[in-house]
Enzyme design. Structure first.
Site, PDB file in Angstrom:
ATOM      1  N   ASN A 108     -48.629  -7.612 138.915  1.00  0.00           N
ATOM      2  CA  ASN A 108     -47.412  -8.309 138.494  1.00  0.00           C
ATOM      3  C   ASN A 108     -47.027  -7.944 137.066  1.00  0.00           C
ATOM      4  O   ASN A 108     -45.847  -7.953 136.709  1.00  0.00           O
ATOM      5  CB  ASN A 108     -47.607  -9.824 138.618  1.00  0.00           C
ATOM      6  CG  ASN A 108     -47.841 -10.250 140.066  1.00  0.00           C
ATOM      7  OD1 ASN A 108     -47.546  -9.502 140.997  1.00  0.00           O
ATOM      8  ND2 ASN A 108     -48.374 -11.442 140.258  1.00  0.00           N
ATOM      9  N   GLN A 120     -59.939  -6.910 141.219  1.00  0.00           N
ATOM     10  CA  GLN A 120     -59.753  -5.877 140.228  1.00  0.00           C
ATOM     11  C   GLN A 120     -61.142  -5.361 139.832  1.00  0.00           C
ATOM     12  O   GLN A 120     -62.067  -5.548 140.614  1.00  0.00           O
ATOM     13  CB  GLN A 120     -58.965  -6.439 139.048  1.00  0.00           C
ATOM     14  CG  GLN A 120     -57.580  -6.950 139.487  1.00  0.00           C
ATOM     15  CD  GLN A 120     -56.686  -7.393 138.348  1.00  0.00           C
ATOM     16  OE1 GLN A 120     -56.990  -7.232 137.179  1.00  0.00           O
ATOM     17  NE2 GLN A 120     -55.534  -8.004 138.682  1.00  0.00           N
ATOM     18  N   GLU A 132     -54.410  -3.163 146.846  1.00  0.00           N
ATOM     19  CA  GLU A 132     -54.988  -4.417 146.324  1.00  0.00           C
ATOM     20  C   GLU A 132     -55.653  -5.116 147.490  1.00  0.00           C
ATOM     21  O   GLU A 132     -54.989  -5.464 148.470  1.00  0.00           O
ATOM     22  CB  GLU A 132     -53.925  -5.348 145.732  1.00  0.00           C
ATOM     23  CG  GLU A 132     -53.532  -5.023 144.321  1.00  0.00           C
ATOM     24  CD  GLU A 132     -52.622  -6.072 143.686  1.00  0.00           C
ATOM     25  OE1 GLU A 132     -52.879  -7.286 143.863  1.00  0.00           O
ATOM     26  OE2 GLU A 132     -51.655  -5.659 143.029  1.00  0.00           O
ATOM     27  N   TYR A 151     -55.603 -10.657 150.115  1.00  0.00           N
ATOM     28  CA  TYR A 151     -56.693 -11.411 149.480  1.00  0.00           C
ATOM     29  C   TYR A 151     -57.244 -12.383 150.507  1.00  0.00           C
ATOM     30  O   TYR A 151     -56.509 -13.236 151.014  1.00  0.00           O
ATOM     31  CB  TYR A 151     -56.185 -12.135 148.228  1.00  0.00           C
ATOM     32  CG  TYR A 151     -55.857 -11.157 147.109  1.00  0.00           C
ATOM     33  CD1 TYR A 151     -56.870 -10.536 146.394  1.00  0.00           C
ATOM     34  CD2 TYR A 151     -54.534 -10.828 146.795  1.00  0.00           C
ATOM     35  CE1 TYR A 151     -56.585  -9.621 145.381  1.00  0.00           C
ATOM     36  CE2 TYR A 151     -54.243  -9.908 145.788  1.00  0.00           C
ATOM     37  CZ  TYR A 151     -55.275  -9.311 145.089  1.00  0.00           C
ATOM     38  OH  TYR A 151     -55.003  -8.397 144.098  1.00  0.00           O
ATOM     39  N   ASN A 203     -44.500  -2.874 142.141  1.00  0.00           N
ATOM     40  CA  ASN A 203     -45.581  -3.712 142.663  1.00  0.00           C
ATOM     41  C   ASN A 203     -45.016  -4.930 143.381  1.00  0.00           C
ATOM     42  O   ASN A 203     -44.154  -5.634 142.831  1.00  0.00           O
ATOM     43  CB  ASN A 203     -46.462  -4.209 141.503  1.00  0.00           C
ATOM     44  CG  ASN A 203     -47.555  -5.148 141.964  1.00  0.00           C
ATOM     45  OD1 ASN A 203     -48.496  -4.735 142.644  1.00  0.00           O
ATOM     46  ND2 ASN A 203     -47.445  -6.428 141.617  1.00  0.00           N
ATOM     47  N   GLU A 204     -45.460  -5.164 144.602  1.00  0.00           N
ATOM     48  CA  GLU A 204     -45.134  -6.382 145.366  1.00  0.00           C
ATOM     49  C   GLU A 204     -43.679  -6.825 145.169  1.00  0.00           C
ATOM     50  O   GLU A 204     -43.412  -7.979 144.816  1.00  0.00           O
ATOM     51  CB  GLU A 204     -46.098  -7.510 144.991  1.00  0.00           C
ATOM     52  CG  GLU A 204     -47.521  -7.192 145.361  1.00  0.00           C
ATOM     53  CD  GLU A 204     -48.503  -8.365 145.194  1.00  0.00           C
ATOM     54  OE1 GLU A 204     -48.139  -9.389 144.590  1.00  0.00           O
ATOM     55  OE2 GLU A 204     -49.643  -8.230 145.671  1.00  0.00           O
ATOM     56  N   GLU A 213     -55.750  -4.226 135.675  1.00  0.00           N
ATOM     57  CA  GLU A 213     -54.440  -4.759 135.297  1.00  0.00           C
ATOM     58  C   GLU A 213     -54.536  -5.382 133.910  1.00  0.00           C
ATOM     59  O   GLU A 213     -55.575  -5.940 133.536  1.00  0.00           O
ATOM     60  CB  GLU A 213     -53.998  -5.826 136.319  1.00  0.00           C
ATOM     61  CG  GLU A 213     -52.677  -6.487 135.927  1.00  0.00           C
ATOM     62  CD  GLU A 213     -52.022  -7.311 137.036  1.00  0.00           C
ATOM     63  OE1 GLU A 213     -52.641  -7.496 138.097  1.00  0.00           O
ATOM     64  OE2 GLU A 213     -50.886  -7.762 136.815  1.00  0.00           O
TER      65      GLU A 213
HETATM   66  O1  AHR Z   1     -54.589  -9.004 141.368  1.00  0.00           O
HETATM   67  C1  AHR Z   1     -53.902 -10.144 140.929  1.00  0.00           C
HETATM   68  C2  AHR Z   1     -52.434 -10.140 141.316  1.00  0.00           C
HETATM   69  O2  AHR Z   1     -52.330 -10.304 142.705  1.00  0.00           O
HETATM   70  C3  AHR Z   1     -51.661  -8.877 141.037  1.00  0.00           C
HETATM   71  O3  AHR Z   1     -51.139  -8.820 139.754  1.00  0.00           O
HETATM   72  C4  AHR Z   1     -50.547  -8.938 142.038  1.00  0.00           C
HETATM   73  O4  AHR Z   1     -50.074  -7.667 142.401  1.00  0.00           O
HETATM   74  C5  AHR Z   1     -51.132  -9.721 143.197  1.00  0.00           C
HETATM   75  O5  AHR Z   1     -50.278 -10.710 143.623  1.00  0.00           O
END
Ligand code: AHR
Length: 506
Positions: A72, A350, A292, A244, A172-173, A27
């Protein structure tokens, strides 16, 4: 000592493993691109500005597909800013990460980097501030052979042949309150549908992923996927999942529960997607793109997410990974392999510096974080078809998940080479595990090719620039093979890879 048993049978197959599950993510955020993969003034940069040390480590890490350019960041990005002569590219405010984006790296630079490493690119289109029109133009620029303004522009930019980008993320999201241009499920489902139609008209060979929930914990979780797919089911191939993992209670045993929650997440989204299919009387199956995922909780304060003064390439979310993080990453890889029938793509988020398996210093060294190892080994040895693992193991109870087996394992078998690989986590933190494995019907004459373990007595041990090999794989000499049976002694709190080849298949 605890005892566990793992049985597989050559006829009980989950699915062929789609190698795209070993993907990562680049990213435009922090130092992932700038001073991560791209740093023209670095002593080890090539003529295009790519850091060769990072390329070398990426090659070793082994991602098969890499998602780009966000995240993002994507939701405020104009792809046109990142193509053409570099000196003419505009600097822009990036409102996702409160940084200045120089656009010195863009679509064509990323494609060239991927091609140099034999990695498939996965691109996203901006459905935050933009929509179907820009998306179809972007696909035309990238994938149309020539003879139109946009495809000829790509050729002028030095790329005669189309990029042939196959996998595209529709935004994205889009459910997240933090997202630029956030949408309701109905708004997003509609725009995803219309965008998908146009993108497919330009290139019918592409695959498309709609945004699922940003986390398993979103208030709209489940309902979001249901509504979005209600709109765009016919036009998309994938729904995305993001997660995450956090060690909220600072307890390794609790932290391991995330692996089970990930499995639940996958199964729940399969159920939602299939219920939409049922409602539509459709035999089509939507696949999952876990595009992700990673451990991320230490570098998550406001100071990690944003630096004052609109800097370029600031140090954002540079999470330093420890032993227990590597074990959780290994468990997540096992979970995705065991769900190979529906999870077809996945991206460790990432790649460099920003919650990355690879770390760099600007102008300086690059090194492997702890999480590098389970990923590189899974990618290296995860070839073939995933067999259904039948596990007998003592369990424990946690708040993150009610019943957790100490043994977490996946078995991947490649009939073409006769190689069978066992990935196994011993989640017991004080006891060694006596593991008995039966590989039924996979050949009685086997050789043990490799047995590797990742273990450290300190769950908080980390790799740093000064001590880059503190947590690193070692040989496990306590593994033996006899006919179809393998016995292994696994250290407490360890990730293990056992590679074995059948001389002959019956
Ligand atoms: O990977 C960091 C961020 O986490 C990304 O930009 C977003 O898609 C997620 O919230």
């Amino acid at each position: 000592m605890i005892a566990s048993r793992l049985v597989v049978d050559r006829d009980f197959v989950v699915a062929d493993l789609d190698r795209r599950v070993f993907g990562t993510f680049v990213e435009h955020m922090g130092r992932c691109v700038y001073t991560g993969i791209y740093e023209p003034n670095h002593p080890d940069a090539d003529s295009r500005g790519y850091r060769k040390d990072v390329m070398e480590l990426t090659r070793e890490l082994g991602p098969t597909i890499v998602r780009y350019p966000g995240g993002n960041f994507l939701s405020g990005y104009n792809w046109e800013d990142g193509v053409g002569p570099k000196e003419q590219r505009p600097k822009r405010l990036d409102l996702a990460w409160y940084s200045v984006e120089t656009n010195q790296f863009g679509t064509n630079e990323f494609i060239e980097w991927c091609r140099a490493l034999d990695i498939e690119p996965m691109y996203g289109v901006n459905l935050g501030t933009r929509g179907p029109d820009e998306a179809r133009h972007f696909v035309e620029y990238c994938n149309h052979p020539g003879g139109t303004a946009l495809s000829d522009l790509r050729r002028e930019h030095g790329h005669e042949k189309p990029h042939d980008i196959k996998f595209w993320c529709l935004g994205n999201e889009m459910d997240g309150p933090w997202q630029i241009g956030r949408k309701t499920a109905d708004e997003y489902g509609r725009i995803a549908l219309e965008t998908a139609k146009l993108m497919r008209s330009v290139d019918p060979t592409i695959q498309l992923a709609a945004c699922g929930s940003s986390t398993h914990e979103m208030a709209t979780y489940g309902a979001w996927e249901d509504r979005v797919l209600e709109h765009c089911f016919e036009q998309v191939d994938f729904i995305s999942l993001h997660t995450y993992f956090e060690n909220r209670r600072d307890s390794t045993a609790e932290f391991f529960g995330n692996i089970e929650v990930m499995d639940l997440f996958i199964k729940e989204i399969v159920a939602v997607a299939d219920s939409v299919a049922a409602r539509k009387h459709s035999s089509k199956r939507i696949m999952l793109s876990f595009d992700e995922w990673n451990v991320w909780y230490k570098a998550r304060s406001i100071n990690d997410l944003r630096k004052p003064g609109w800097p370029t390439a600031p140090r954002l979310i540079e999470e330093v990974y420890n032993t227990e993080d590597a074990l959780v990453v290994g468990g997540a890889l096992i979970t995705m392999m065991n769900n190979a029938d529906r999870v077809k793509t996945a991206c460790l988020a990432q790649l460099v510096n920003v919650i990355g398996p690879i770390m760099t210093e600007p102008g300086g060294a690059a090194w492997r974080q702890t999480i590098f190892y389970p990923f590189s080994q899974a990618s290296k040895f995860g070839h073939g078809r995933v067999l259904k693992s039948v596990i007998e193991s003592p369990t424990y109870e946690a708040e993150t998940f009610p019943e957790i087996a100490y043994l977490c394992a996946a078995v991947v078998d490649d009939p073409a080479t006769g190689i069978t690989t066992i990935f196994a986590l011993n989640r017991h933190l004080t006891d060694e595990m006596d593991l008995n494995i039966e590989l039924r019907g996979l050949g009685t004459e086997r050789t043990l090719d490799q047995a590797l373990e990742l273990h450290h007595t300190n769950m908080k041990a980390v790799n740093t620039r000064e001590a880059p090999l503190t947590v690193a794989p070692a040989v496990n000499s306590r593994v033996s093979v006899e006919g179809e049976k393998i016995t292994a002694r696994l250290k407490p709190g360890s990730w293990n890879v056992i590679v074995t080849t059948a001389r002959e298949r019956g």
